[in-house]
Design a protein around this motif. Structure first.
Motif, PDB file in Angstrom:
ATOM      1  N   PRO A  68      41.992  66.016  25.020  1.00 30.12           N
ATOM      2  CA  PRO A  68      42.244  65.029  23.964  1.00 30.12           C
ATOM      3  C   PRO A  68      43.681  64.513  24.044  1.00 30.12           C
ATOM      4  N   TYR A  69      43.958  63.790  25.119  1.00 29.59           N
ATOM      5  CA  TYR A  69      45.329  63.437  25.481  1.00 29.59           C
ATOM      6  C   TYR A  69      46.026  62.552  24.446  1.00 29.59           C
ATOM      7  N   ALA A  70      45.244  61.815  23.654  1.00 35.13           N
ATOM      8  CA  ALA A  70      45.843  60.892  22.679  1.00 35.13           C
ATOM      9  C   ALA A  70      46.116  61.550  21.328  1.00 35.13           C
ATOM     10  N   ASP A  71      45.784  62.832  21.179  1.00 36.16           N
ATOM     11  CA  ASP A  71      45.925  63.515  19.896  1.00 36.16           C
ATOM     12  C   ASP A  71      47.262  64.256  19.849  1.00 36.16           C
ATOM     13  N   PRO A  72      48.170  63.881  18.956  1.00 35.20           N
ATOM     14  CA  PRO A  72      49.455  64.591  18.869  1.00 35.20           C
ATOM     15  C   PRO A  72      49.295  66.079  18.589  1.00 35.20           C
ATOM     16  N   ALA A  73      48.225  66.460  17.885  1.00 32.91           N
ATOM     17  CA  ALA A  73      48.014  67.879  17.576  1.00 32.91           C
ATOM     18  C   ALA A  73      47.779  68.694  18.835  1.00 32.91           C
ATOM     19  N   TYR A  74      47.199  68.099  19.856  1.00 34.79           N
ATOM     20  CA  TYR A  74      46.990  68.788  21.140  1.00 34.79           C
ATOM     21  C   TYR A  74      48.329  69.145  21.781  1.00 34.79           C
ATOM     22  N   HIS A  75      49.215  68.193  21.837  1.00 38.81           N
ATOM     23  CA  HIS A  75      50.525  68.420  22.468  1.00 38.81           C
ATOM     24  C   HIS A  75      51.381  69.370  21.630  1.00 38.81           C
ATOM     25  N   PRO A  79      52.554  73.040  23.894  1.00 41.75           N
ATOM     26  CA  PRO A  79      53.507  72.168  24.601  1.00 41.75           C
ATOM     27  C   PRO A  79      53.675  72.491  26.080  1.00 41.75           C
ATOM     28  N   GLU A  80      53.550  73.774  26.471  1.00 45.96           N
ATOM     29  CA  GLU A  80      53.728  74.130  27.877  1.00 45.96           C
ATOM     30  C   GLU A  80      52.449  73.945  28.689  1.00 45.96           C
ATOM     31  N   LEU A  81      51.325  73.886  28.025  1.00 43.65           N
ATOM     32  CA  LEU A  81      50.040  73.778  28.720  1.00 43.65           C
ATOM     33  C   LEU A  81      49.449  72.372  28.672  1.00 43.65           C
ATOM     34  N   ALA A  82      49.887  71.561  27.733  1.00 41.67           N
ATOM     35  CA  ALA A  82      49.292  70.242  27.545  1.00 41.67           C
ATOM     36  C   ALA A  82      49.602  69.316  28.717  1.00 41.67           C
ATOM     37  N   TYR A  83      48.640  68.450  29.022  1.00 43.21           N
ATOM     38  CA  TYR A  83      48.814  67.453  30.078  1.00 43.21           C
ATOM     39  C   TYR A  83      49.277  66.134  29.465  1.00 43.21           C
ATOM     40  N   ARG A 334      38.676  78.140  24.342  1.00 44.92           N
ATOM     41  CA  ARG A 334      39.881  78.922  24.048  1.00 44.92           C
ATOM     42  C   ARG A 334      40.464  78.450  22.713  1.00 44.92           C
ATOM     43  N   ARG A 335      41.375  79.245  22.189  1.00 45.67           N
ATOM     44  CA  ARG A 335      42.031  78.869  20.940  1.00 45.67           C
ATOM     45  C   ARG A 335      42.863  77.611  21.144  1.00 45.67           C
ATOM     46  N   VAL A 336      43.064  76.868  20.068  1.00 46.92           N
ATOM     47  CA  VAL A 336      43.796  75.602  20.162  1.00 46.92           C
ATOM     48  C   VAL A 336      45.254  75.864  20.531  1.00 46.92           C
ATOM     49  N   ARG A 337      45.875  76.819  19.889  1.00 57.19           N
ATOM     50  CA  ARG A 337      47.295  77.091  20.121  1.00 57.19           C
ATOM     51  C   ARG A 337      47.472  78.038  21.305  1.00 57.19           C
ATOM     52  N   ALA A 338      48.419  77.712  22.174  1.00 56.59           N
ATOM     53  CA  ALA A 338      48.734  78.585  23.302  1.00 56.59           C
ATOM     54  C   ALA A 338      49.335  79.894  22.801  1.00 56.59           C
TER      55      ALA A 338
END
Length: 419
Positions: A68-75, A79-83, A334-338
């Motif tokens: 979900p690259y456009a979702d700020p909540a993903y990043h 932060p270290e795993l997000a693309y 997997r869980r949302v948060r790293a």
């Protein structure tokens, strides 16, 4: 020697391979191919629809697979795993595939890849073994002794070769109450030091006045040696020239031990030969990515992508291949948060892939919210039984309610083109 004595000997001695376990079906690849020897049977089965089920053992990180690259909540959550958005292979304005999945991206552009979003089940369980049991038996409400394909086998009174696993062990998925599928091991029989083929031969001799269970156990052990030679003879033929080599992934406690491309190559060989198998099972393990996830997960997704893309390309070349549908799932996401180890822990819902020439590509279901969570986990938006129910009805011509646990009435998803 009774069935349990034979079984204890086999387990204690470390004999592995051949797929033979007391009471379960075992075939060699050459055996399987010989089931297509009758020309009329072969032609009939080339025209029948077939299902290939690929299991990803360990819990695939769906958020870094369909991103979900456009979702700020993903990043913000990882932060270290997000693309970054410019790296993903975009599906639409919100979601994209992992950058290593170029083969599946091509299938998407050709409208041969369907992605079912947010697949899961009520009251999720984060145990690998319980969750995988739920997916393979389609019974979230409690344990049961049969898999959803096994119940299909029961209903049609199928022979063992109707459902075949190319995994090291027969998965519960293919076990019914009265029928089971067959396991065709790629690796063949491995005998430890001190155990000879003659010793195995003794275990395989039927004895007077044995019960049916004891006789079946004897037959299973007798098959070990025969199957081993059949597998070795069949494998001497070699793999097709377009097979892509990939590193082997070691088995884990959650499953998966064989190279996926090898398994799918053998599936393609059987499909092209016209064997009467309707369901094939294959797997890839290693997805339990608790630490340093990015490099290991990318390696696994690259293997998955290359194996599936090569297989899909081969299927498209023949009439029999064009009647094959593939479904790819994992026991949970997997869980949302790293976590603190640059990995992710056991979660809940995740995407399911369905691909093949008869698939209507696109997104199905709803992407789960990354802010409306259940104790830090995604809320499933699609019941996984809707996916399997659709495949039962559209590919296997079966009554989904009979095959799914508890008589579940699935919602049909229009991702398979009707005949």
């Amino acid at each position: 020697m009774d069935a349990w004595t034979r079984r204890r000997f086999l387990l204690a001695s470390g004999v592995a391979g051949g797929g033979a376990v007391a009471g379960l079906g075992a075939l060699g690849l050459a055996d399987l191919l010989r089931t297509a020897s009758d020309a009329s049977v072969r032609e009939d089965h080339r025209k029948s629809r077939k299902l290939v089920i690929v299991t990803l053992y360990g819990g695939n990180d769906g958020l870094n697979t369909v991103i979900p690259y456009a979702d700020p909540a993903y990043h913000a959550a990882r932060p270290e795993l997000a693309y970054e958005p410019d790296r993903v292979l975009r599906l639409d304005g919100a979601l994209g595939l992992n950058p290593v999945m170029k083969g599946l991206s091509r299938l998407w552009s050709e409208q041969r890849l369907a992605i079912v979003l947010g697949a899961g089940y009520p009251r999720p369980d984060r145990s690998h073994f319980r969750s995988m049991d739920i997916w393979q038996t389609a019974s979230p409400d409690g344990p049961t002794n049969s898999g959803w394909v096994g119940r299909w086998l029961d209903g049609v009174k199928a022979a063992p070769e109707a459902a075949v696993s190319f995994e090291p062990m027969l998965p519960p998925l293919l076990v019914g109450e009265t029928r089971t599928g067959a396991c065709v091991s790629i690796g063949g029989l491995k005998l430890p030091a001190g155990v000879t083929t003659e010793m195995i031969g003794v275990l395989g001799r039927r004895e007077p006045n044995e019960s049916e269970l004891q006789a079946r156990a004897a037959d299973a052990y007798a098959n070990l040696i025969r199957i081993d030679q059949l597998i070795r003879d069949a494998e001497a033929v070699g793999l097709p020239p377009d097979t892509t080599a990939e590193p082997d992934i070691a088995a884990t406690g959650t499953g998966g031990a064989s190279v996926l491309s090898d398994q799918l190559s053998r599936v393609a060989q059987c499909v092209e030969a016209g064997v009467p198998t309707r369901v094939y099972s294959a797997s890839l393990g290693g997805f339990d990515t608790h630490a340093a996830e990015r490099p290991g997960h990318e390696l696994l997704l690259r293997q998955l992508d290359q194996a599936l893309a090569s297989f899909a390309g081969r299927l498209a070349r023949t009439e029999a291949g064009r009647r094959v549908t593939v479904v790819v799932y994992s026991e949970f996401g997997r869980r949302v948060r790293a976590n603190a180890s640059d990995g992710t822990d056991h979660g809940t819902a995740g995407p399911v892939f369905v691909l093949g020439p008869q698939v209507t590509g696109g997104l199905y279901g709803e992407q789960p919210s990354l802010t409306d969570l259940d104790d830090g986990d995604l809320k499933a938006t699609t019941d996984f039984r809707d996916v399997f129910g659709t495949l039962l009805a559209s590919v296997l011509d079966a009554d989904p309610a009979r095959c799914l646990g508890g008589g579940y009435e699935p919602t049909m998803l229009p991702f398979v083109v009707p005949d």
